[in-house]
Design a protein around this motif. Structure first.
Motif, PDB file in Angstrom:
ATOM      1  N   PHE A 140     -20.156-125.848  -6.139  1.00 14.98           N
ATOM      2  CA  PHE A 140     -20.475-124.424  -6.313  1.00 14.98           C
ATOM      3  C   PHE A 140     -19.520-123.556  -5.492  1.00 14.98           C
ATOM      4  CE2 PHE A 140     -24.521-126.806  -6.789  1.00 14.98           C
ATOM      5  CZ  PHE A 140     -24.568-126.710  -8.164  1.00 14.98           C
ATOM      6  N   GLY A 182     -20.240-120.109 -13.169  1.00  9.01           N
ATOM      7  CA  GLY A 182     -20.383-121.405 -12.500  1.00  9.01           C
ATOM      8  C   GLY A 182     -21.631-121.437 -11.647  1.00  9.01           C
ATOM      9  N   GLN A 183     -21.467-121.052 -10.378  1.00  5.04           N
ATOM     10  CA  GLN A 183     -22.599-121.065  -9.439  1.00  5.04           C
ATOM     11  C   GLN A 183     -23.744-120.207  -9.972  1.00  5.04           C
ATOM     12  OE1 GLN A 183     -21.672-119.273  -5.632  1.00  5.04           O
ATOM     13  NE2 GLN A 183     -22.839-120.857  -4.549  1.00  5.04           N
ATOM     14  N   GLY A 184     -24.958-120.736  -9.869  1.00  6.82           N
ATOM     15  CA  GLY A 184     -26.104-120.037 -10.436  1.00  6.82           C
ATOM     16  C   GLY A 184     -26.666-118.974  -9.511  1.00  6.82           C
ATOM     17  N   TYR A 186     -29.127-132.371  -9.074  1.00  5.43           N
ATOM     18  CA  TYR A 186     -28.642-131.265  -8.253  1.00  5.43           C
ATOM     19  C   TYR A 186     -27.918-131.858  -7.055  1.00  5.43           C
ATOM     20  CZ  TYR A 186     -28.669-127.040  -5.503  1.00  5.43           C
ATOM     21  OH  TYR A 186     -28.271-125.976  -4.753  1.00  5.43           O
ATOM     22  N   ASN A 211     -32.135-128.518 -13.572  1.00  2.00           N
ATOM     23  CA  ASN A 211     -30.742-128.101 -13.395  1.00  2.00           C
ATOM     24  C   ASN A 211     -29.900-129.367 -13.385  1.00  2.00           C
ATOM     25  OD1 ASN A 211     -28.331-126.985 -12.554  1.00  2.00           O
ATOM     26  ND2 ASN A 211     -29.023-126.457 -10.498  1.00  2.00           N
ATOM     27  N   TYR A 243     -37.297-123.473 -10.662  1.00  2.00           N
ATOM     28  CA  TYR A 243     -37.171-122.678 -11.906  1.00  2.00           C
ATOM     29  C   TYR A 243     -38.507-122.559 -12.637  1.00  2.00           C
ATOM     30  CZ  TYR A 243     -32.237-123.331 -10.930  1.00  2.00           C
ATOM     31  OH  TYR A 243     -31.014-123.336 -10.310  1.00  2.00           O
ATOM     32  N   LYS A 252     -34.655-118.073  -6.888  1.00  2.00           N
ATOM     33  CA  LYS A 252     -34.727-118.176  -8.350  1.00  2.00           C
ATOM     34  C   LYS A 252     -35.789-117.258  -8.923  1.00  2.00           C
ATOM     35  CE  LYS A 252     -31.869-121.058  -7.431  1.00  2.00           C
ATOM     36  NZ  LYS A 252     -30.470-121.024  -7.742  1.00  2.00           N
ATOM     37  N   PHE A 270     -29.285-122.086 -16.979  1.00  3.04           N
ATOM     38  CA  PHE A 270     -28.056-122.816 -17.286  1.00  3.04           C
ATOM     39  C   PHE A 270     -28.056-123.344 -18.713  1.00  3.04           C
ATOM     40  CE2 PHE A 270     -29.064-123.654 -12.738  1.00  3.04           C
ATOM     41  CZ  PHE A 270     -28.051-122.867 -12.196  1.00  3.04           C
ATOM     42  N   ARG A 276     -21.407-126.944 -17.685  1.00  3.39           N
ATOM     43  CA  ARG A 276     -22.545-126.036 -17.524  1.00  3.39           C
ATOM     44  C   ARG A 276     -22.097-124.577 -17.353  1.00  3.39           C
ATOM     45  NH1 ARG A 276     -26.006-125.670 -12.014  1.00  3.39           N
ATOM     46  NH2 ARG A 276     -24.534-123.974 -11.721  1.00  3.39           N
TER      47      ARG A 276
HETATM   48  N1  GLN Z   1     -28.351-123.911  -7.351  1.00  2.00           N
HETATM   49  C1  GLN Z   1     -27.182-123.163  -7.690  1.00  2.00           C
HETATM   50  C2  GLN Z   1     -26.534-123.788  -8.898  1.00  2.00           C
HETATM   51  O1  GLN Z   1     -26.939-124.827  -9.365  1.00  2.00           O
HETATM   52  C3  GLN Z   1     -26.172-123.130  -6.598  1.00  2.00           C
HETATM   53  C4  GLN Z   1     -26.688-123.155  -5.216  1.00  2.00           C
HETATM   54  C5  GLN Z   1     -25.609-123.398  -4.230  1.00  2.00           C
HETATM   55  O2  GLN Z   1     -24.527-122.885  -4.335  1.00  2.00           O
HETATM   56  N2  GLN Z   1     -25.893-124.203  -3.262  1.00  2.00           N
HETATM   57  O3  GLN Z   1     -25.610-123.220  -9.382  1.00  2.00           O
END
Ligand code: GLN
Ligand code: PMP
Length: 390
Positions: free
Chosen positions: A18, A34-36, A124, A175, A206, A237, A322, A368
């Motif tokens: 990320f 990218g990063q969520g 994750y 995720n 989520y 989230k 995502f 993703r």
């Molecule tokens: N959970 C977020 C993701 O999947 C990122 C979190 C993080 O950067 N640690 O994108």
């Protein structure tokens, strides 16, 4: 120069994808899918609640190690309101520095060296690192495409459990695939946990992001599960405040005590004033959660349409923010190389799912994209991605 400063437990992990991909987005001026993290903040009244807490001097000094009572009560109230699960706010709720710390503390506290932890793959990234830091062994059970979604094979899950298995580490909504485990699937997961007397860490960050007919059912609500399940939630989230790092754990008192024993030596406590604000957020009426879900569902549809038009195979997610795609219809097979080249080719950043697999080859064709962004940004990204089809 000190050679190999990182210890052997962490050596394989490097920098999280990320951080790497967000830096790439900044460097190339790309749209960051990218990063969520959302590109709009959560409710104004909750931000105001944080300001009020700061001004009133609430949480500016160390809060109690378990979190401020207001937050613990609100978390317990949320579990009761939404899921009819009852937890004692004084002994069965723990505030953490985001879900990230909840995961780390749970694994460090509950996994003994050599224990096996069965986790859904793709996983994750912090799961793998925290299992390793605890000295445990990860045992992935891979979700594979079936009927347009990544599905769990319950026989594989059953086969993955051995006498050395200590814990199931479950994530639903999931995720990066967007899969939401069904009530029927979760019933089997629960029955296996009970049969083998396993601990369960259930990452449900989520929980409110489920779409269409999907429903989120907490694992703790199945028979025999409350006593063995550590459930994890996050304001990042649920309320779009990822920078506040307020998360929480609900579990029976002996498990909360164990998790706190690790947590006290990680941060001790974090995010004092934000804990008060999140306590207010957790009490928002159903309308907030409904509107949030509807907004993200519409965004999912915008991005899914754009990705389909650009030529990707799209696995339409039932939950999370995502979308996992397959890049093979574009004549590509290596998600890493694809994501490295994507800023230049299209001005967009995405995440190669391979980083979430032990068997990198299995994850190679999957990429993703996050849709927790303003609609105009998603439309711009969709337009840019069409260049790939050309
Ligand atoms: N959970 C977020 C993701 O999947 C990122 C979190 C993080 O950067 N640690 O994108
Ligand atoms: N679990 C999952 C499945 C996640 O996707 C994330 C990050 N988005 C986290 C945990 C970490 O959450 P937090 O930002 O609250 O630490």
């Amino acid at each position: 120069m000190i050679r190999k400063p990182v210890n052997s437990r962490l050596a394989e992990f490097g920098t999280t994808i990320f951080a790497e991909m967000s830096a790439l987005a900044v460097r190339t001026g790309s749209i960051n899918l990218g990063q969520g993290f959302p590109d709009t903040d959560g409710p104004e009244e909750i931000r105001e609640a944080a300001v009020r807490a700061l001004r009133d001097g609430r949480g500016n000094q160390y809060p109690p190690a378990s979190g401020v009572p207001e937050l613990r009560q609100a978390v317990a109230g949320h579990q009761r309101e939404h899921y009819a699960l009852t937890y004692d706010p004084d002994t069965e709720v723990l505030a953490t520095a985001g879900a990230t710390e909840a995961i780390a503390a749970s694994l460090l506290a509950l996994v003994h060296p050599g224990d096996e932890v069965v986790a859904l793959e793709p996983y994750y990234d912090s799961y793998a690192a925290c299992i390793a830091m605890a000295g445990g062994k990860r045992v992935p059970v891979t979700l594979r495409p079936r009927d347009g979604a990544f599905r769990l094979d319950l026989d594989e899950l059953r086969d993955a459990i051995t006498p050395r298995t200590r814990m199931l580490l479950i994530n639903t909504p999931h995720n990066p695939t967007g899969t939401v485990l069904t009530r029927e699937e979760l019933a089997v997961v629960a029955a296996l946990a009970v049969e083998h007397d396993l601990l369960v860490v259930s990452d449900e960050v989520y929980e409110h992001l489920v779409y269409d007919e999907a429903e989120h059912v907490p694992l703790a609500s199945f028979p025999g599960m409350r006593e063995r399940t550590v459930t994890i939630g996050s304001a990042g989230k649920t309320f779009s405040f990822t920078g506040w790092k307020v998360g929480w754990v609900t579990a029976p008192a002996p498990l909360v005590d164990a998790v706190r024993s690790a947590k006290q030596f990680l941060t001790y406590v974090a995010s004092g004033p934000f804990q008060y604000a999140v306590a207010e957020a957790l009490r928002l009426p159903a309308g907030y959660f409904d509107a949030f879900r509807a907004d993200l569902r519409a965004k999912r549809d915008v991005l899914a349409a754009g990705l389909t038009e650009a030529g990707f195979t799209v696995y339409r997610p039932a939950g999370t923010y995502f979308i996992t795609t397959d890049i093979r219809p574009l004549g590509e097979s290596d998600g890493f190389a694809f994501c490295q080249a994507l800023p230049e080719r299209a001005g967009v950043v995405a995440i190669p799912n391979a980083v979430f697999y032990d068997n990198r080859a299995e994850g190679a064709p999957f990429v993703r994209f996050a849709f927790c962004k303003r609609t105009a940004v998603l439309q711009d990204a969709a337009t840019r991605l069409k260049r790939l089809a050309a």
